[in-house]
Design a protein around this motif. Structure first.
Motif, PDB file in Angstrom:
ATOM      1  N   SER A  30      13.730  43.426 -24.337  1.00  0.00           N
ATOM      2  CA  SER A  30      12.800  43.160 -24.519  1.00  0.00           C
ATOM      3  C   SER A  30      11.257  43.904 -23.809  1.00  0.00           C
ATOM      4  CB  SER A  30      13.222  42.074 -24.007  1.00  0.00           C
ATOM      5  OG  SER A  30      13.193  42.171 -22.979  1.00  0.00           O
ATOM      6  N   THR A  56       6.009  43.271 -22.409  1.00  0.00           N
ATOM      7  CA  THR A  56       7.489  42.958 -22.796  1.00  0.00           C
ATOM      8  C   THR A  56       6.334  42.303 -24.172  1.00  0.00           C
ATOM      9  OG1 THR A  56       6.603  41.039 -21.325  1.00  0.00           O
ATOM     10  CG2 THR A  56       8.484  42.655 -20.367  1.00  0.00           C
ATOM     11  N   GLY A  59      10.538  38.645 -26.709  1.00  0.00           N
ATOM     12  CA  GLY A  59      12.390  37.953 -26.160  1.00  0.00           C
ATOM     13  C   GLY A  59      12.092  38.196 -24.919  1.00  0.00           C
ATOM     14  N   TRP A  60      11.633  38.095 -24.057  1.00  0.00           N
ATOM     15  CA  TRP A  60      11.438  38.582 -22.814  1.00  0.00           C
ATOM     16  C   TRP A  60      12.084  37.062 -21.603  1.00  0.00           C
ATOM     17  CZ3 TRP A  60       8.217  37.116 -18.582  1.00  0.00           C
ATOM     18  CH2 TRP A  60       8.823  37.937 -16.866  1.00  0.00           C
TER      19      TRP A  60
END
Length: 119
Positions: A30, A56, A59-60
């Motif tokens: 991510s 990022t 999905g971080w």
């Protein structure tokens, strides 16, 4: 979204953390992790490679990121102070107690990435 990480004062520690984060599957999936020269504060001189920057995507996870940094820090013989900046929010990991980790995750999750000029 961008995060900046400062580790003690040694560029070698930043390179070590960069390698650790790139090897972590959650972070690798991510974020892009690069070591760059930081912007010196008032009265400070730049030191070349002094900031680890993460860019990022959606999905971080702050929790996965902080836990990866804590695991790296615990692997170091001299556990360095770690400063993480997201926008105008700054968290510092010193002792990596459960309370400090939880506080860091909450602060990073709540931080407005557009504060501080969109850093």
């Amino acid at each position: 979204m961008r995060l900046e990480v400062r580790v003690g004062s040694a560029a070698v520690e930043l390179r070590s953390l960069q390698g650790w984060l790139r090897a972590d599957p959650e972070v690798h999936r991510s974020a892009t992790v690069e070591v760059q020269g930081g912007v010196p504060g008032p009265g400070e001189m730049g030191t070349g490679l002094d900031v680890l920057q993460l860019v990022t995507g959606n999905g971080w996870s702050a929790a996965s990121f902080v836990l990866a940094v804590v695991a790296w820090r615990q692997s170091r013989p001299q556990r360095p102070r770690v400063e993480i900046r997201r926008g105008d929010t700054v968290v510092v990991l010193m002792d990596c107690s459960q309370e400090e980790i939880e506080r860091a995750v909450r602060a990073l999750d709540a931080a407005d990435p557009d504060e501080g000029g969109g850093r």
